[in-house]
Design a protein around this motif. Structure first.
Motif, PDB file in Angstrom:
ATOM      1  N   THR A  53       0.846  -1.186   0.000  1.00  0.00           N
ATOM      2  CA  THR A  53       0.000   0.000   0.000  1.00  0.00           C
ATOM      3  C   THR A  53       0.883   1.238   0.000  1.00  0.00           C
ATOM      4  OG1 THR A  53      -1.755  -1.136   1.211  1.00  0.00           O
ATOM      5  CG2 THR A  53      -1.781   1.272   1.274  1.00  0.00           C
ATOM      6  N   VAL A  54       0.549   2.225  -0.823  1.00  0.00           N
ATOM      7  CA  VAL A  54       1.256   3.505  -0.821  1.00  0.00           C
ATOM      8  C   VAL A  54       0.257   4.578  -0.398  1.00  0.00           C
ATOM      9  CG1 VAL A  54       3.037   2.921  -2.484  1.00  0.00           C
ATOM     10  CG2 VAL A  54       0.840   3.736  -3.304  1.00  0.00           C
ATOM     11  N   GLU A  55       0.738   5.559   0.365  1.00  0.00           N
ATOM     12  CA  GLU A  55      -0.147   6.579   0.908  1.00  0.00           C
ATOM     13  C   GLU A  55       0.497   7.945   0.845  1.00  0.00           C
ATOM     14  OE1 GLU A  55      -2.845   5.328   4.334  1.00  0.00           O
ATOM     15  OE2 GLU A  55      -1.040   4.133   4.712  1.00  0.00           O
ATOM     16  N   THR A  56      -0.344   8.958   0.772  1.00  0.00           N
ATOM     17  CA  THR A  56       0.097  10.329   0.893  1.00  0.00           C
ATOM     18  C   THR A  56      -0.981  11.094   1.650  1.00  0.00           C
ATOM     19  OG1 THR A  56       0.986  12.247  -0.318  1.00  0.00           O
ATOM     20  CG2 THR A  56      -0.942  11.151  -1.267  1.00  0.00           C
ATOM     21  N   THR A  57      -0.681  12.314   2.043  1.00  0.00           N
ATOM     22  CA  THR A  57      -1.645  13.112   2.797  1.00  0.00           C
ATOM     23  C   THR A  57      -2.730  13.633   1.874  1.00  0.00           C
ATOM     24  OG1 THR A  57       0.075  13.788   4.345  1.00  0.00           O
ATOM     25  CG2 THR A  57      -1.940  15.096   4.304  1.00  0.00           C
ATOM     26  N   ALA A  58      -3.962  13.342   2.203  1.00  0.00           N
ATOM     27  CA  ALA A  58      -5.092  13.773   1.379  1.00  0.00           C
ATOM     28  C   ALA A  58      -5.652  15.088   1.893  1.00  0.00           C
ATOM     29  CB  ALA A  58      -6.182  12.704   1.388  1.00  0.00           C
ATOM     30  N   ALA A  64     -15.143   7.621   3.729  1.00  0.00           N
ATOM     31  CA  ALA A  64     -15.881   6.872   2.714  1.00  0.00           C
ATOM     32  C   ALA A  64     -15.144   6.810   1.393  1.00  0.00           C
ATOM     33  CB  ALA A  64     -17.264   7.500   2.501  1.00  0.00           C
ATOM     34  N   SER A  65     -13.985   7.426   1.305  1.00  0.00           N
ATOM     35  CA  SER A  65     -13.217   7.395   0.062  1.00  0.00           C
ATOM     36  C   SER A  65     -11.836   6.823   0.338  1.00  0.00           C
ATOM     37  CB  SER A  65     -13.093   8.804  -0.528  1.00  0.00           C
ATOM     38  OG  SER A  65     -12.235   9.591   0.274  1.00  0.00           O
ATOM     39  N   ASN A  66     -11.094   6.586  -0.766  1.00  0.00           N
ATOM     40  CA  ASN A  66      -9.739   6.059  -0.663  1.00  0.00           C
ATOM     41  C   ASN A  66      -8.702   7.160  -0.815  1.00  0.00           C
ATOM     42  OD1 ASN A  66     -10.386   3.383  -0.292  1.00  0.00           O
ATOM     43  ND2 ASN A  66     -10.365   2.886  -2.457  1.00  0.00           N
ATOM     44  N   SER A  67      -9.099   8.418  -0.653  1.00  0.00           N
ATOM     45  CA  SER A  67      -8.199   9.517  -0.961  1.00  0.00           C
ATOM     46  C   SER A  67      -6.861   9.353  -0.260  1.00  0.00           C
ATOM     47  CB  SER A  67      -8.842  10.843  -0.566  1.00  0.00           C
ATOM     48  OG  SER A  67      -9.823  11.204  -1.505  1.00  0.00           O
ATOM     49  N   GLY A  68      -5.801   9.443  -1.047  1.00  0.00           N
ATOM     50  CA  GLY A  68      -4.462   9.346  -0.504  1.00  0.00           C
ATOM     51  C   GLY A  68      -3.891   7.958  -0.445  1.00  0.00           C
ATOM     52  N   LEU A  86      -9.990   8.676  -5.690  1.00  0.00           N
ATOM     53  CA  LEU A  86      -9.237   9.813  -5.165  1.00  0.00           C
ATOM     54  C   LEU A  86     -10.096  11.068  -5.254  1.00  0.00           C
ATOM     55  CD1 LEU A  86      -5.719   9.215  -6.778  1.00  0.00           C
ATOM     56  CD2 LEU A  86      -6.536   8.466  -4.539  1.00  0.00           C
ATOM     57  N   CYS A  87     -10.224  11.785  -4.161  1.00  0.00           N
ATOM     58  CA  CYS A  87     -11.035  12.990  -4.109  1.00  0.00           C
ATOM     59  C   CYS A  87     -10.228  14.121  -3.487  1.00  0.00           C
ATOM     60  CB  CYS A  87     -12.313  12.761  -3.304  1.00  0.00           C
ATOM     61  SG  CYS A  87     -13.410  11.503  -3.986  1.00  0.00           S
ATOM     62  N   SER A  88     -10.651  15.341  -3.763  1.00  0.00           N
ATOM     63  CA  SER A  88      -9.939  16.499  -3.248  1.00  0.00           C
ATOM     64  C   SER A  88     -10.925  17.523  -2.716  1.00  0.00           C
ATOM     65  CB  SER A  88      -9.090  17.128  -4.359  1.00  0.00           C
ATOM     66  OG  SER A  88      -8.487  18.332  -3.923  1.00  0.00           O
ATOM     67  N   ALA A  89     -10.454  18.316  -1.758  1.00  0.00           N
ATOM     68  CA  ALA A  89     -11.249  19.442  -1.295  1.00  0.00           C
ATOM     69  C   ALA A  89     -11.245  20.534  -2.359  1.00  0.00           C
ATOM     70  CB  ALA A  89     -10.681  19.976   0.018  1.00  0.00           C
ATOM     71  N   GLY A  90     -12.204  21.430  -2.259  1.00  0.00           N
ATOM     72  CA  GLY A  90     -12.298  22.536  -3.213  1.00  0.00           C
ATOM     73  C   GLY A  90     -13.715  23.063  -3.281  1.00  0.00           C
ATOM     74  N   ASP A  91     -13.840  24.360  -3.598  1.00  0.00           N
ATOM     75  CA  ASP A  91     -15.158  24.981  -3.628  1.00  0.00           C
ATOM     76  C   ASP A  91     -15.896  24.761  -4.942  1.00  0.00           C
ATOM     77  OD1 ASP A  91     -14.805  25.982  -1.069  1.00  0.00           O
ATOM     78  OD2 ASP A  91     -13.901  27.851  -1.794  1.00  0.00           O
ATOM     79  N   ASN A  92     -15.187  24.328  -5.978  1.00  0.00           N
ATOM     80  CA  ASN A  92     -15.815  24.145  -7.282  1.00  0.00           C
ATOM     81  C   ASN A  92     -15.112  23.023  -8.030  1.00  0.00           C
ATOM     82  OD1 ASN A  92     -13.447  25.387  -8.620  1.00  0.00           O
ATOM     83  ND2 ASN A  92     -14.234  27.288  -7.733  1.00  0.00           N
ATOM     84  N   VAL A  93     -15.629  22.706  -9.219  1.00  0.00           N
ATOM     85  CA  VAL A  93     -15.091  21.582  -9.991  1.00  0.00           C
ATOM     86  C   VAL A  93     -13.646  21.833 -10.413  1.00  0.00           C
ATOM     87  CG1 VAL A  93     -15.347  20.271 -12.135  1.00  0.00           C
ATOM     88  CG2 VAL A  93     -17.357  20.870 -10.805  1.00  0.00           C
ATOM     89  N   HIS A  94     -13.327  23.067 -10.814  1.00  0.00           N
ATOM     90  CA  HIS A  94     -11.964  23.358 -11.245  1.00  0.00           C
ATOM     91  C   HIS A  94     -10.981  23.099 -10.105  1.00  0.00           C
ATOM     92  CE1 HIS A  94      -8.423  25.588 -12.623  1.00  0.00           C
ATOM     93  NE2 HIS A  94      -8.938  25.545 -13.842  1.00  0.00           N
ATOM     94  N   GLU A  95     -11.298  23.580  -8.896  1.00  0.00           N
ATOM     95  CA  GLU A  95     -10.395  23.384  -7.759  1.00  0.00           C
ATOM     96  C   GLU A  95     -10.287  21.911  -7.391  1.00  0.00           C
ATOM     97  OE1 GLU A  95     -11.649  25.783  -4.513  1.00  0.00           O
ATOM     98  OE2 GLU A  95     -11.191  27.692  -5.517  1.00  0.00           O
ATOM     99  N   GLN A  96     -11.404  21.209  -7.379  1.00  0.00           N
ATOM    100  CA  GLN A  96     -11.359  19.788  -7.023  1.00  0.00           C
ATOM    101  C   GLN A  96     -10.614  18.975  -8.077  1.00  0.00           C
ATOM    102  OE1 GLN A  96     -14.918  17.878  -5.663  1.00  0.00           O
ATOM    103  NE2 GLN A  96     -15.552  19.607  -4.383  1.00  0.00           N
ATOM    104  N   THR A  97     -10.780  19.324  -9.351  1.00  0.00           N
ATOM    105  CA  THR A  97     -10.077  18.596 -10.407  1.00  0.00           C
ATOM    106  C   THR A  97      -8.574  18.795 -10.294  1.00  0.00           C
ATOM    107  OG1 THR A  97     -11.958  18.826 -11.922  1.00  0.00           O
ATOM    108  CG2 THR A  97      -9.823  18.316 -12.896  1.00  0.00           C
ATOM    109  N   TYR A  98      -8.138  20.036 -10.213  1.00  0.00           N
ATOM    110  CA  TYR A  98      -6.705  20.301 -10.120  1.00  0.00           C
ATOM    111  C   TYR A  98      -6.136  19.657  -8.859  1.00  0.00           C
ATOM    112  CZ  TYR A  98      -2.488  22.819 -11.485  1.00  0.00           C
ATOM    113  OH  TYR A  98      -1.222  23.121 -11.932  1.00  0.00           O
ATOM    114  N   GLY A  99      -6.890  19.753  -7.770  1.00  0.00           N
ATOM    115  CA  GLY A  99      -6.429  19.170  -6.518  1.00  0.00           C
ATOM    116  C   GLY A  99      -6.301  17.663  -6.570  1.00  0.00           C
TER     117      GLY A  99
END
Length: 316
Positions: A53-58, A64-68, A86-99
């Motif tokens: 298993t490999v991990e990083t800080t999400a 409920a997700s596998n983020s990180g 993999l999911c990311s925080a963000g206020d909109n789709v652009h921020e969540q996608t880049y994240g």
């Protein structure tokens, strides 16, 4: 579902190493089924094989997700990394996608790989009709900043996510080795290149791994050489065009539908399932594991889309 899954994994003797897994709300076309599961397993042909298993800080702390988290597979001189949900925080789709692409990059670095080693991505969008263009703009910005050329093969499809605040999730497959892993974009005389209309992915990727040659065909629909949706409103004709596009992609690599080992088909309207099965049967697109689900496609007028993997022997 999660409880049963964990019980099965615990009973299987997996030594605490969880597989990459994705939970997406895409109803099975089989009306009697409450869920459908697609599983990919690896049986090593060499003793030089390991899983970790490999991990990083999400940026997202949802349980409920596998983020990180991802799975690293070492097979001889090759290293493969798989991750999903993999999911990311963000206020909109652009921020969540880049994240989420940054998250994937960080995860790959923990495994000793780079994003340029990614050959395949899967992107599930909660509202694909609304958010697909924003996804494309953010993905392009990330790829330009990292000089990702060629882009990976990809599927972007509609599907509800486990956590309400997430607008999308990402899965990927990456591979590298001591000797460069040959990866060649696939082309078709029936299709244009997706970046021409702002979607940064290749129509397919030929990946020459140590033990096989994989032909990874991206999500493919009824699109023509100019990138236009064709046969709008005609499900049969859209299915035939989709099949023709996939056949042409495989034929360009010396393969046919007989070389397909797995496929996923997304259908917008469940009422079209029987007609789709008939068209696939007539085309010889059968005889392999095939997942069928209801989902919104990347354009509102498109009614079906299929992705697949075909395998050729190394000698080819």
């Amino acid at each position: 579902m999660r409880k049963v899954r964990e019980q099965v994994l615990a009973a299987s003797g997996g030594k605490g190493i969880a597989p990459a897994r994705t939970e997406i709300g895409q109803p099975p076309l089989n009306a009697q089924a409450h869920l459908e599961v697609l599983v990919q397993a690896v049986i090593p042909g060499t003793s030089i094989f390991s899983l970790a298993t490999v991990e990083t800080t999400a940026t997202c702390n949802s349980t409920a997700s596998n983020s990180g988290r991802g799975l690293r597979v070492k097979l001889g001189d090759e290293t493969r990394v798989l991750a999903s949900s993999l999911c990311s925080a963000g206020d909109n789709v652009h921020e969540q996608t880049y994240g989420v692409f940054e998250l994937a990059e960080n995860l790959l670095q923990q495994a000793g790989l780079a994003f340029s080693d990614v050959v395949r991505t899967w992107i599930h969008l909660r509202d694909i009709d609304r958010d697909y263009n924003d996804l494309n703009r953010a993905r392009r910005a990330f790829f330009v900043s990292r000089e990702i050329r060629p882009a990976p093969a990809s599927t972007a499809i509609g599907g509800s996510l486990a956590v309400e605040r997430h607008k999308l999730c990402l899965g990927f497959y990456a591979v590298t080795g001591h000797n460069p892993v040959a990866r060649i974009p696939m082309h078709s005389p029936t299709l244009n290149e997706a970046p021409e209309y702002g979607a940064d992915f290749v129509r397919g990727m030929r990946v020459a791994e140590s033990n096989k040659t994989m032909l990874i065909v991206s999500g493919t629909a009824s699109v023509d050489l100019a990138g236009r949706s064709v046969h709008v409103g005609d499900f049969s004709a859209q299915t035939d065009r989709m099949l023709a596009n996939m056949h042409a992609l495989l034929r360009g690599q010396g393969a046919t539908f007989d070389d397909v080992v797995v496929a996923i088909t997304y259908v917008k309207r469940p009422s079209d399932q029987l007609l789709l099965l008939d068209r696939f049967r007539n085309a010889g697109f059968e005889g392999f594991p095939h997942v069928w689900v209801q989902a919104d496609i990347c354009r509102p007028e498109l009614l079906c889309e299929t992705e697949l993997i075909a395998v050729l022997p190394c000698i080819q």
